[in-house]
Design an enzyme around this catalytic site. Sequence first.
Site, mmCIF file in Angstrom:
data_model
loop_
_atom_site.group_PDB
_atom_site.id
_atom_site.type_symbol
_atom_site.label_atom_id
_atom_site.label_comp_id
_atom_site.label_asym_id
_atom_site.label_seq_id
_atom_site.Cartn_x
_atom_site.Cartn_y
_atom_site.Cartn_z
ATOM 1 N N GLU A 1 0.881 -1.166 0.000
ATOM 2 C CA GLU A 1 0.000 0.000 0.000
ATOM 3 C C GLU A 1 0.912 1.207 0.000
ATOM 4 O OE1 GLU A 1 -1.840 2.960 0.140
ATOM 5 O OE2 GLU A 1 -1.787 2.733 2.327
ATOM 6 N N CYS B 1 -2.433 8.675 2.912
ATOM 7 C CA CYS B 1 -2.217 8.208 1.544
ATOM 8 C C CYS B 1 -3.421 8.532 0.667
ATOM 9 C CB CYS B 1 -1.918 6.712 1.526
ATOM 10 S SG CYS B 1 -3.109 5.720 2.443
#
Length: 512
Positions: free
Chosen positions: A265, A299
């Site tokens: 990720e 993110c």
Amino acid sequence: MTSTPTLPSAEELTRLAGTAAAACGVDVAGWRGDHPVVSPVNGAAVHDVPWATASDVDKVVDRARDAFRVWRTVPAPARGAVIQRFGRLLARHKDDLATLISVEVGKITSEARGEVQEMIDICDFAVGLSRQLYGRTMPSERPGHRLMETWHPLGVVGVVSAFNFPSAVWAWNTAIALVCGDTVVWKPSELAPLTAAASAVLLQRAIDDCGAPGDISQLVIGAHDVGEAIVDHAGVALVSATGSTRMGRAVGPRVADRFGRSILELGGNNAAIVAPSADLGLVARGVVFAAAGTAGQRCTTLRRVIAHRSVVEEVERTVADAYGRLPIGDPLASGTLVGPLIHARAYAAMTDALDAAAAQGGTLVAGGERVLQEQAPDAYYVRPAVVRMEEQTEIVTQETFAPVLYVLPYDTLDEAIALNNGVPQGLSSSIFTGDHAEAERFLGPEGSDCGIVNVNIGTSGAEIGGAFGGEKETGGGRESGSDSWRAYMRRATNTINYSGELPLAQGVDFSV
């Protein structure tokens, strides 16, 4: 505008952190180490912690592998009972963990509590999952045969997590991995060891309360060499790593070289398209939270607004006005909406990006300046920035982990979708529109190329029920909800012959 005229002292933060950690069962007063925990709230050290080294990883993984041999045989619903107990302990200590998160990484209280709530939610999800690890049965072409798939525990899962979600991402992985029958070794961010220790102790208490093997979850606090040792260890079946794209470029090939599995990720450069039919009041609320929340250090942070030329000026002005009213300051204080950047390097990256944007034709519309430096010269509070760009230049295609929002105009939906997709990252995206056809197109195969695609909501704030992750340089892995559990298990295809005969598939005749 700041939420308070002063920031808490180092002594006050040390007291808060010590009290919260102790409530979770971590005796930080007994810790002795050479590595300071520096709070971004005021830039001062609030504690010293001991670190493990790469040489410790072998012993930790060996213990996890021994525990796996027992844990994989425990019925999945019984494994779920451990996670259920963990969730209840998290709920009891929600405020304690939130305090540690705020002290160590600077999240405002509501976001810190929200992170712990994510941990509680994934526990609820995983408990239900423990009775739903479904295989499937398929029709066989051979009479008297049954064809099916079964799923089995994979092994040791290594979790390497980042500072911005110091405990939730670990919980996403750990709750699912444990109900799947795996064991877990966690290397947290070295910037948030107290949060990690408190989280690990609460899980250990749940493990002990349920009589499960003690080594099914282990914590290893250390520097990059510890993470690298986990990545390279042949005994770690799956590495789930959260961080930058640069980090992922190193982790992915190293795990693949030893034929391990990875969930990556990585970076995000998320955009929201604002159509002419959009509700601009909804846009303003969605954009400001997604772009300025966590001081731009998610993110899924919104980094680009792609607005139709007919509304771009109004969107830009509305967001800039809202930014000017955002309370910036002590994340532990009531009313604060924007806390600090994590450290000086983050601030330098932000100023470098603003300089690059100006050099590439951009105009700073609002924000970008540092605040509160007189009260805390070693802390880095900034006003979120809005930058107008007439085209998507090189700096706009790069992720800057700070609150910098680029505003770009578009004329056609085709152009807007091309801008959305025209970056290396592919995590999250959204469109604000009142036109159903536009929304469906954005959601479809010719629309956004991201792993998360939203309509009339910002790019951040994902729920644990949906699988989380992205495409392209974001890594391609999935964590959390949906069927992401399959990544933590191995699949076996089974054929059972109860016919008493031995017909071969595809009509092959091998009679002797």
